[in-house]
Design an enzyme around this catalytic site. Sequence first.
Site, PDB file in Angstrom:
ATOM      1  NE  ARG A  45      -3.575   2.446   2.680  1.00  0.00           N
ATOM      2  CZ  ARG A  45      -4.399   2.608   3.413  1.00  0.00           C
ATOM      3  NH1 ARG A  45      -4.923   1.790   4.364  1.00  0.00           N
ATOM      4  NH2 ARG A  45      -5.139   3.813   3.493  1.00  0.00           N
ATOM      5  CG  ASN A  62     -10.740  -1.435  -0.716  1.00  0.00           C
ATOM      6  OD1 ASN A  62     -11.776  -1.311  -1.494  1.00  0.00           O
ATOM      7  ND2 ASN A  62     -10.657  -0.855   0.284  1.00  0.00           N
ATOM      8  CB  CYS A 114     -17.672  -0.283  -0.630  1.00  0.00           C
ATOM      9  SG  CYS A 114     -16.750   1.291   0.145  1.00  0.00           S
ATOM     10  CG  ASP A 115     -15.855   0.503   5.273  1.00  0.00           C
ATOM     11  OD1 ASP A 115     -15.441   0.779   4.049  1.00  0.00           O
ATOM     12  OD2 ASP A 115     -15.116   0.840   6.304  1.00  0.00           O
ATOM     13  CG  HIS A 153     -14.132   3.811  -2.823  1.00  0.00           C
ATOM     14  ND1 HIS A 153     -12.922   3.236  -2.752  1.00  0.00           N
ATOM     15  CD2 HIS A 153     -14.743   3.351  -1.757  1.00  0.00           C
ATOM     16  CE1 HIS A 153     -12.853   2.658  -1.604  1.00  0.00           C
ATOM     17  NE2 HIS A 153     -14.055   2.654  -1.167  1.00  0.00           N
ATOM     18  CE1 TYR A 179     -11.025   6.566  -0.695  1.00  0.00           C
ATOM     19  CE2 TYR A 179     -13.080   6.478   0.365  1.00  0.00           C
ATOM     20  CZ  TYR A 179     -11.824   6.372   0.456  1.00  0.00           C
ATOM     21  OH  TYR A 179     -11.496   5.563   1.426  1.00  0.00           O
ATOM     22  NE  ARG A 183      -5.522   6.239   7.093  1.00  0.00           N
ATOM     23  CZ  ARG A 183      -5.488   6.165   8.265  1.00  0.00           C
ATOM     24  NH1 ARG A 183      -4.846   7.207   9.082  1.00  0.00           N
ATOM     25  NH2 ARG A 183      -6.654   5.606   8.946  1.00  0.00           N
TER      26      ARG A 183
END
Length: 439
Positions: free
Chosen positions: A91, A145, A167-168, A198, A263, A283
């Site tokens: 990531r 994801n 998706c949350d 998103h 997003y 992040r």
Amino acid sequence: KHSIVIAGGGSTFTPGIIMMLLDNLDKFPIKEIKFYDNDEERQNTVADACRVIIKEKAPEIKFLATVDPEEAFSNIDFVMAHIRVGKYAMREKDEKIPLEHGVVGQETCGPGGIAYGMRSIGGVLELIEHMETFSPNAWMLNYSNPAAIVAEATRRLKPNAKVLNICDMPISIENLMASILELNSRKEMIVKYYGLNHFGWWTDIRDREGNDLMPKLKNHVKDKGYAIEFSESGQHVDDSWKSTFTKVKDVYALDPETMPNTYLKYYFYPQDEVEKANAEYTRANEVMDGREKHVFGECNRIAQANTSEGSTLEIDEHASYIVDLARAIAYNTQERMLLIVENNGAIENFDPTAMVEVPCIVGSQGPEPLTQGQIPRFQKSLMEQQVGVEKLVVEAWEEGSYQKLWQALTLSKTVPNARVAKELLDDLIEANQEYWPTL
Ligand code: G6P
Ligand code: MN
């Protein structure tokens, strides 16, 4: 009573989800919980603590952590999947490589999401294959994801699989909306919504009596976005998230008739995001230094002390949507939820084969999408471009096509031109050698 396997047992989210499941046993009784991961050591850290927690709260539940697919996927009713292929180390690269090229560095939006998608597709398809081999009647609740790309891959490559993609983020946003509206729960709102994962918009929000809640919401969002007096616990409480919720006001300004997903800022204001970003500390670094250290530290402590007393791990309340979804399948509750499903006319003037995010009624046969009618030219055009990116990534993965992945990056609204797209692609290939098919 149900048997479940959590795929991605070593995730930093797993303890919070376990505590949430234990808190909901009256609604969703569980006979057995299994953890599955390909990283045995990481999973054991989490499992050793969860074993203690489960024994304290519900000693009747059988618990097992394994890296063996047959053991994990046999005799289960649900797979709850939140895998992260490449973990936070990758990531970090998804976020930093684009920033080196002056492009948005985010885990699911833009080039980072494309790179992550190329890693995730194989992992998620493999989970489906294990499920179909060892428990063909089970359902997979997939919140791995990047959900948009993963969902398109399941549609294209496993069209008959019993997978629900969710998706949350809309749930987190609806929780904020409910606070803004001073409601007790997001479930007091009935919403209309359309978009991609998103990448969506709420068009109508009412209470159960039918009163329009949009005017009050608009009044707040135009100045403050979704920012509220945040509590200090729960998901998305870091400053970086608070700034995302505030930035919504600039996204909202583009179409003040609808409420946007947070997003969209990456597509409307990419240069703001790049300028604000710290290319040395993204992040992923925040999460590794924050959530990951905290969760693993607490897990080690609980396992050693053999008690969860004094633990600072928190129940992930917001993850109770997973229970809602499992209940919808298990008990045919016909709950209305936002899911990522094949369009098939739900959005009338949009590609029927696109994976879209829309409200669905969920029952034991799966989701029934609710039609959202015609959408405006602005959103439709944006979505066409973005769906093109997502479909090209899946085709690139399937065919091992450099050309299609270059096209996908070039098409992404976050990437300025084909030359930058190519430079980015070459760096991403280099970084993802272990994970991507050969292009
Ligand atoms: C939201 C999104 C998820 C994403 C997460 C990242 O919940 O819906 O798709 O994974 O944010 O949160 P994090 O705390 O890891 O940055
Ligand atoms: Mn998401």
